[in-house]
Scaffold this motif. Sequence first.
Motif, PDB file in Angstrom:
ATOM      1  N   ALA A 181      76.364  17.342  36.018  1.00 14.77           N
ATOM      2  CA  ALA A 181      77.342  16.582  35.232  1.00 14.77           C
ATOM      3  C   ALA A 181      76.861  15.190  34.865  1.00 14.77           C
ATOM      4  O   ALA A 181      77.635  14.387  34.353  1.00 14.77           O
ATOM      5  N   GLY A 182      75.587  14.909  35.096  1.00 10.45           N
ATOM      6  CA  GLY A 182      75.094  13.560  34.822  1.00 10.45           C
ATOM      7  C   GLY A 182      75.069  13.208  33.349  1.00 10.45           C
ATOM      8  O   GLY A 182      75.103  12.036  32.984  1.00 10.45           O
ATOM      9  N   VAL A 183      74.993  14.206  32.478  1.00  9.56           N
ATOM     10  CA  VAL A 183      75.035  14.002  31.035  1.00  9.56           C
ATOM     11  C   VAL A 183      76.198  14.813  30.486  1.00  9.56           C
ATOM     12  O   VAL A 183      76.317  16.013  30.772  1.00  9.56           O
ATOM     13  N   ALA A 184      77.052  14.167  29.711  1.00 15.63           N
ATOM     14  CA  ALA A 184      78.186  14.862  29.099  1.00 15.63           C
ATOM     15  C   ALA A 184      77.673  15.709  27.936  1.00 15.63           C
ATOM     16  O   ALA A 184      77.297  15.180  26.892  1.00 15.63           O
ATOM     17  N   LEU A 185      77.653  17.019  28.117  1.00 19.07           N
ATOM     18  CA  LEU A 185      77.077  17.902  27.101  1.00 19.07           C
ATOM     19  C   LEU A 185      78.024  18.167  25.945  1.00 19.07           C
ATOM     20  O   LEU A 185      77.576  18.344  24.808  1.00 19.07           O
ATOM     21  N   GLN A 190      76.751  22.414  25.440  1.00 21.67           N
ATOM     22  CA  GLN A 190      76.954  23.636  26.208  1.00 21.67           C
ATOM     23  C   GLN A 190      76.472  24.855  25.426  1.00 21.67           C
ATOM     24  O   GLN A 190      75.825  25.757  25.984  1.00 21.67           O
ATOM     25  N   TYR A 191      76.778  24.889  24.140  1.00 25.13           N
ATOM     26  CA  TYR A 191      76.352  26.027  23.330  1.00 25.13           C
ATOM     27  C   TYR A 191      74.833  26.094  23.233  1.00 25.13           C
ATOM     28  O   TYR A 191      74.233  27.158  23.462  1.00 25.13           O
ATOM     29  N   LEU A 192      74.209  24.986  22.913  1.00 29.69           N
ATOM     30  CA  LEU A 192      72.758  24.985  22.744  1.00 29.69           C
ATOM     31  C   LEU A 192      72.035  25.306  24.045  1.00 29.69           C
ATOM     32  O   LEU A 192      71.012  25.998  24.047  1.00 29.69           O
ATOM     33  N   MET A 193      72.570  24.822  25.169  1.00 35.77           N
ATOM     34  CA  MET A 193      71.969  25.112  26.463  1.00 35.77           C
ATOM     35  C   MET A 193      72.285  26.528  26.941  1.00 35.77           C
ATOM     36  O   MET A 193      71.734  26.985  27.941  1.00 35.77           O
ATOM     37  N   SER A 194      73.173  27.206  26.260  1.00 39.83           N
ATOM     38  CA  SER A 194      73.522  28.571  26.629  1.00 39.83           C
ATOM     39  C   SER A 194      72.857  29.612  25.732  1.00 39.83           C
ATOM     40  O   SER A 194      72.970  30.809  25.999  1.00 39.83           O
ATOM     41  N   LEU A 195      72.187  29.178  24.668  1.00 37.61           N
ATOM     42  CA  LEU A 195      71.474  30.130  23.820  1.00 37.61           C
ATOM     43  C   LEU A 195      70.375  30.799  24.628  1.00 37.61           C
ATOM     44  O   LEU A 195      69.607  30.140  25.320  1.00 37.61           O
ATOM     45  N   CYS A 196      70.297  32.116  24.534  1.00 34.04           N
ATOM     46  CA  CYS A 196      69.336  32.887  25.320  1.00 34.04           C
ATOM     47  C   CYS A 196      68.096  33.195  24.490  1.00 34.04           C
ATOM     48  O   CYS A 196      68.190  33.488  23.292  1.00 34.04           O
ATOM     49  N   TRP A 236      82.478  23.436  16.978  1.00 41.21           N
ATOM     50  CA  TRP A 236      81.409  24.107  16.253  1.00 41.21           C
ATOM     51  C   TRP A 236      80.747  23.197  15.217  1.00 41.21           C
ATOM     52  O   TRP A 236      79.528  23.285  14.992  1.00 41.21           O
ATOM     53  N   GLU A 237      81.506  22.309  14.618  1.00 48.55           N
ATOM     54  CA  GLU A 237      80.905  21.413  13.620  1.00 48.55           C
ATOM     55  C   GLU A 237      79.836  20.525  14.241  1.00 48.55           C
ATOM     56  O   GLU A 237      78.858  20.146  13.580  1.00 48.55           O
ATOM     57  N   ALA A 238      79.966  20.209  15.518  1.00 50.93           N
ATOM     58  CA  ALA A 238      78.938  19.413  16.199  1.00 50.93           C
ATOM     59  C   ALA A 238      77.673  20.235  16.415  1.00 50.93           C
ATOM     60  O   ALA A 238      76.554  19.704  16.327  1.00 50.93           O
ATOM     61  N   TYR A 289      82.220  31.203  20.199  1.00 53.52           N
ATOM     62  CA  TYR A 289      80.963  30.598  20.661  1.00 53.52           C
ATOM     63  C   TYR A 289      81.070  30.035  22.074  1.00 53.52           C
ATOM     64  O   TYR A 289      80.066  29.602  22.654  1.00 53.52           O
ATOM     65  N   HIS A 290      82.262  30.044  22.660  1.00 53.43           N
ATOM     66  CA  HIS A 290      82.429  29.569  24.026  1.00 53.43           C
ATOM     67  C   HIS A 290      81.935  30.617  25.023  1.00 53.43           C
ATOM     68  O   HIS A 290      82.048  31.817  24.790  1.00 53.43           O
ATOM     69  N   CYS A 291      81.401  30.130  26.139  1.00 50.93           N
ATOM     70  CA  CYS A 291      80.881  31.004  27.189  1.00 50.93           C
ATOM     71  C   CYS A 291      81.716  30.847  28.441  1.00 50.93           C
ATOM     72  O   CYS A 291      82.385  29.837  28.633  1.00 50.93           O
ATOM     73  N   GLY A 292      81.636  31.846  29.335  1.00 57.57           N
ATOM     74  CA  GLY A 292      82.245  31.685  30.642  1.00 57.57           C
ATOM     75  C   GLY A 292      83.139  32.829  31.042  1.00 57.57           C
ATOM     76  O   GLY A 292      83.153  33.900  30.419  1.00 57.57           O
ATOM     77  N   ALA A 293      83.904  32.588  32.110  1.00 56.89           N
ATOM     78  CA  ALA A 293      84.791  33.621  32.638  1.00 56.89           C
ATOM     79  C   ALA A 293      85.809  34.076  31.600  1.00 56.89           C
ATOM     80  O   ALA A 293      86.135  35.260  31.499  1.00 56.89           O
ATOM     81  N   ASN A 294      86.329  33.125  30.828  1.00 50.60           N
ATOM     82  CA  ASN A 294      87.206  33.440  29.704  1.00 50.60           C
ATOM     83  C   ASN A 294      86.315  33.587  28.472  1.00 50.60           C
ATOM     84  O   ASN A 294      86.027  32.617  27.779  1.00 50.60           O
ATOM     85  N   ALA A 295      85.858  34.799  28.252  1.00 52.83           N
ATOM     86  CA  ALA A 295      84.827  35.024  27.243  1.00 52.83           C
ATOM     87  C   ALA A 295      85.310  34.643  25.853  1.00 52.83           C
ATOM     88  O   ALA A 295      86.464  34.893  25.489  1.00 52.83           O
TER      89      ALA A 295
END
Length: 389
Positions: A181-185, A190-196, A236-238, A289-295
């Motif tokens: 949490a040191g950098v507010a993503l 979050q989306y860019l860091m979640s791209l596989c 998404w616009e960001a 485009y959101h990830c997580g338990a609530n897909a």
Amino acid sequence: MAASAFVYPWDVNGDPEAPARIAALGVRQATLASAYHSTRALTPRHPRHRIITASHAAVLHPVDAERWAGRRLRPYAAGDWAPGDAYGEAAAALAETGLDVHTWVVLAHNSRMGEEFPDTSVVNAYGDRYPWAPCIAQPDTHAYLVDLAVESAVRPGAGGTELESLGWYGLAHLHAHDKTAGVALGDAGQYLMSLCFCPACRDGYAQHGLDPDELRSAVRRALEPVWRGDAPAGGWEAVEKLLGSEPATATRAWRDSAARSLQSDAVTAVRAAAPDGFRILLHADPASYHCGANAGVDPEHILSVADGVVVPCAGGTGLLTPFAERRVEGSVLAANFTVVSGMGGSPATLGADAARAAGLGATELRLYHAGLASDEDLSLVAEALARLG
């Protein structure tokens, strides 16, 4: 509105008072975990223990050996935290009080699988693997998740199921001793860091007109403002601002197609295996485009496939609106409220929160979590449900 409380088998088994206590809340249904991720959970009223440590993601019922024979990816049995048919034992006890029992199945969230089979995990643009996050675009993982959904959803006596994590999991994760949490993503980071960038996803990007190596470099460049603390605000616009509209849209098209395919296949397979009248709900977020338990899902698509959705409302009821706008007759729109004050929930405001949710189109309530909440929290829940009638 009818209400259901989430519960774990270890909250019930070995505590003869638990089923009546849950029924006395005023709920009509118990949503009971049948497949769950690793966790450390409090059991504040259990006569034999206070802390349960589930060391890995597991099914909480006997594994169908024939279904999984010869397959590399297969569900893990639980350890001593849920031995034997822990789900079945708890379900029977809850049903004896008159509660309708539905299964609660956690799918694409499995750290042990990622540790034992690293190639199954999401791998980000920097080459870092996320062992808790199976890549749902991989054919073997897709097949594993569909069969796990069937086996853990359709348990004897269950009136329905709620499927959690049926989609992309990404960076965000309640990891032990988390230091991310040191950098507010923000949404974009979050989306860019979640791209596989596993082989299956590289092929997927190529199918949508992107060069995977160029995309990987572009994602790293796009993240530079995030690491400096200069990430643009917004959803998404960001993402489009950082990565560019065309490549961002292409990545989302690939990921949306993989998620929709998994969600459709899993629901279809569960429905084929289930008895008539069996309800299938997804824990869902209306931004695909959101990830997580609530897909992340497309509301119109998912409400045409499943019988409804369970929508997170701990941060407010706004996520209900996109589903309500596309709701078809008979579909369930369940508002999920955290009622554990120690986890940020507000059982004291449940009545007002439920009324607000109903005004936005919610048809049912979900209460997280009957086993984790304090006595005071449960008392407030019972009072609120009594007032709601």
